[in-house]
Design an enzyme around this catalytic site. Structure first.
Site: not given
Length: 293
Positions: A138, A166, A206
């Site tokens: 992330y 992400k 996401v």
């Protein structure tokens, strides 16, 4: 289109709390079923930013993972947000994710401590070495204070369990460079950037607004995959005010306001966050209505 190891449509699920602030597992199950069965999500990210993970303890996180996994079964993947600013604690949460039979883990850049690039690389490698689950990195410098450097991402892509990113870096050129020389699956961490990211090789999202836009987002993703670019763009543009409007204040505040308007219990958040004001909630519901949602 590029391989999407967790599917294309993912939502970072909000964590429901009762009016007294306690964890509401019944509502969590109901919300998970709604996101999978009505909004069409391929996977749910539990204990992420929108899930208010900084304010839930490890036992609550474990309860959430078990409840959601039990609810959705094999209808969707469950990805556990496990990242912390300590490597050992992150490894412990990876074990909890495995115990709950999750399908992957989301590991955020360690925040606050701002490790140098070599330490950051080793952190992610050590975490990935500790688990058999596939890992999504992330990259969100707006919250972690530092980006994951391009050369670090390229090196991390060599790890057999690091499969996805992400991407909330907000730098499409940088993302394009990494995608051009790795097999990392890039998921947008900013709802509004999903279509641009997919146009350069990204695989999905996401999402935050996908608590409400999921089915329609799936619609334009399918159109895009079929080569119907103009039609996909038209749906995307209709949803764009929602993609951006959910961040008019902190995203989880407006997600919970919208969910409350749909009958998903009280819009309770844990401090330091608080419920959206009546004006903020009303404006967001109007945005949803204008988009046909």
């Amino acid at each position: 289109m590029a391989h999407a190891p967790f599917g294309r449509l993912l939502t970072a699920m909000a964590t429901p709390f009762s009016s007294d602030g306690s964890l509401d597992l019944e509502q969590a199950r109901r919300l998970a079923a709604y996101l999978v069965d009505e909004q069409g999500n391929d996977a749910l990210v539990i204990n992420g930013t929108t899930g208010e993970s900084p304010t839930t303890d490890d036992d609550e996180k474990r309860q959430l993972l078990r409840a959601v996994k039990d609810e959705v079964g094999d209808r969707a993947k469950v990805i556990a947000g496990v990242g912390t600013n300590e490597t050992a604690a992150t490894i412990g949460r990876c074990r909890d994710a495995a115990d709950a039979e999750c399908d992957g883990v989301l590991v955020v850049t360690p925040y606050y401590s701002k490790p140098p690039a070599d330490a950051l690389l080793e952190h992610f490698q050590i975490v990935a070495d500790s688990t058999d689950l596939p890992v999504m990195l992330y990259d969100i410098p707006g919250r972690s204070a530092i980006p994951i450097p391009e050369d670090t991402l390229i090196e991390l892509a060599r790890h057999p369990r690091i499969v996805a990113v992400k991407d909330a870096k907000g730098d499409l050129v940088s993302s394009a460079k990494v995608m051009s020389c790795t097999d990392l699956a890039y998921y947008s961490g900013d709802d509004a950037v999903t279509l641009p990211l997919m146009s350069i090789g990204g695989v999905g999202v996401v999402g935050t607004s996908t608590h409400f836009t999921g089915a329609a987002t799936r619609e334009w993703m399918d159109l895009l995959a079929d080569g119907a670019h103009d039609e996909a763009l038209a749906v995307y543009r209709r949803l764009l005010p929602v993609y951006t409007g959910v961040f008019a204040t902190q995203g989880c505040m407006l997600v919970k306001a919208g969910l409350a308007a749909r009958g998903f219990g009280p819009a309770v958040l844990r401090r330091p966050l608080k419920p959206a004001s009546s004006a903020q909630a009303r404006t967001f519901v109007q945005v949803l209505e204008a988009a046909g949602l």
